[in-house]
Design an enzyme around this catalytic site. Structure first.
Site: not given
Ligand SMILES: *[C@@H]1O[C@H](CO)[C@@H](O)[C@H](O)[C@H]1NC(C)=O
Ligand SMILES: *[C@@H]1O[C@H](CO)[C@@H](O)[C@H](O)[C@H]1NC(C)=O
Ligand SMILES: *[C@@H]1O[C@H](CO)[C@@H](O)[C@H](O)[C@H]1NC(C)=O
Ligand SMILES: *[C@@H]1O[C@H](CO)[C@@H](O)[C@H](O)[C@H]1NC(C)=O
Ligand SMILES: *[C@@H]1O[C@H](CO)[C@@H](O)[C@H](O)[C@H]1NC(C)=O
Length: 362
Positions: A264, A318, A321, A326
């Protein structure tokens, strides 16, 4: 005679010049799904395959719909993740075998699975039970794969950079945290060395920069920003420094030759209004420069000429999150609109290298 030899030589040279160009745009991504507005997996897979040069995908579970959607997609490999909570039970071989039968075997070999990531950032949880069962679970799953006659899948586990001791600066002094080095990391690295599986790390310059090192974190400078007095090597970007600190820690335990996979890394395109270094241009710079850097084959100062398989976090923004930054690590919005141009669309290749177009037709 001369001419007969020259023609194949010309083609050989032409190919060696062109292959790195088209390969330069290949990249891995993390397909996270902490959101309630994402398209269904088969659309995602179709998009990735037809519109992008993404050829490695990592997911944070073993979602059967995603595994099915990736079946029979040539040239695409998948990394799946065992949830942290399953780790203690998987340390027992019968459980590892049934987990494999339940979650992965139904999709093999049509879905090309490359790695099983056992948990995510397990050491960072400081959960003694999880940590104690991590390597046994990796061993059991490896044995379960062998017993099922499955080849081509290796077992690993991604680590946060927090596994390094606070004094891992300069990079050559990198070491694992005291108490974890010999007892936890030496056996894990021995496992990787024995099974030829990679050590996975999640380096995030985003979490390490200060305002004055922002360009260094974004690969936005060619200057020697950081000098390692021990090795006399210069660093022009923080990503290299972070990987070299990891490599030094591995070498200190005798395992400098184990492969490293960047499981990541990424940069948010939006966040809280008062966050510095967060925004569209920053995310585009980091991810775009990262892709060029890892594909250049230059490696790092301590690991020259090594290519690190790299998975950008993340495929999509997303929306579930916890924080604004984030929620905004995505390369794409849920409707497949690129958040910004980082050079991974199939069309990028053609527009950037029109003279190579004829070579890129697949
Ligand atoms: C994948 O391809 C194989 C061989 O062509 C075929 O038997 C199988 O049904 C396909 N699986 C899916 C899920 O499309
Ligand atoms: C694995 O291969 C061995 C040897 O070919 C065979 O005896 C065994 O039955 C196979 N096991 C499975 C689960 O297919
Ligand atoms: C590192 O950078 C310094 C300052 O720019 C330079 O003098 C030195 O030659 C560089 N060292 C190496 C090994 O490139
Ligand atoms: C790593 O594996 C190789 C064999 O593949 C072996 O020669 C070497 O000693 C191993 N390294 C360590 C530190 O055990
Ligand atoms: C940024 O704003 C958030 C609220 O949106 C606040 O909680 C945080 O303390 C602020 N941080 C700084 C560094 O000002």
């Amino acid at each position: 005679m001369m001419r007969a030899k020259l023609i194949p030589l010309f083609f050989f040279l032409a190919l060696t010049l062109i292959v790195p160009f088209s390969a330069a745009y290949h990249v891995g991504v993390n397909y996270g799904t902490v959101a309630n507005n994402l398209p269904p997996p088969h659309q995602v897979v179709n998009f990735i395959k037809t519109k992008t040069n993404i050829n490695h995908v990592k997911i944070f579970d073993t979602n059967p719909n995603i595994l099915a959607a990736f079946s029979n997609i040539t040239g695409m490999s998948l990394t799946v993740t065992v949830p942290n909570s399953d780790i203690p039970s998987l340390s027992k071989l019968p459980k590892a075998r049934s987990w494999l039968s339940d979650h992965l075997l139904p999709f093999l070999p049509a879905t090309s699975i490359r790695y099983i990531a056992v948990g995510n950032e397990v050491i960072a949880t400081s959960d003694k039970k999880l940590i104690a069962h991590l390597l046994p679970a990796m061993e059991s799953l490896t044995l379960a794969l062998n017993l099922a006659n499955v080849t081509g899948i290796s077992v690993s586990t991604p680590h946060s950079l927090g596994v390094l001791s606070g004094s891992s600066d300069p990079p050559s002094s990198g070491m694992f945290r005291k108490g974890y080095d010999k007892s936890i990391f030496a056996p894990i690295l021995d496992f990787h060395n024995r099974t030829k599986s990679p050590f996975m790390v999640n380096p995030y310059p985003f979490f390490g920069f200060r305002p004055e090192t922002l360009n260094y974190a974004l690969f936005n400078t060619n200057d020697a920003v950081f000098f390692d007095p021990v090795t006399k090597l210069n660093y022009t970007n923080m990503f290299d420094a972070q990987l070299d600190a990891v490599s030094s820690a591995m070498k200190r335990l005798g395992y400098g030759d184990v492969d490293i996979v960047v499981a990541e890394t990424g940069w948010p395109s939006a966040g809280e209004p008062n966050q510095t270094g967060v925004g569209l241009d920053y995310a585009a710079a980091y991810n775009g420069n990262l892709i060029k850097h890892v594909n250049s084959g230059k490696g790092t100062p301590l690991m020259p000429n090594r290519v690190f398989e790299t998975y950008i976090f993340s495929l999509f923004n997303e929306n579930l999150k916890p924080s604004a930054s984030e929620q905004n690590f995505g390369l794409f919005k849920p409707d497949f609109t690129p958040v910004n141009d980082v050079g991974i669309m199939k069309t990028d290749q053609v527009t950037k290298h029109p003279s190579l177009e004829k070579w890129c037709v697949q």
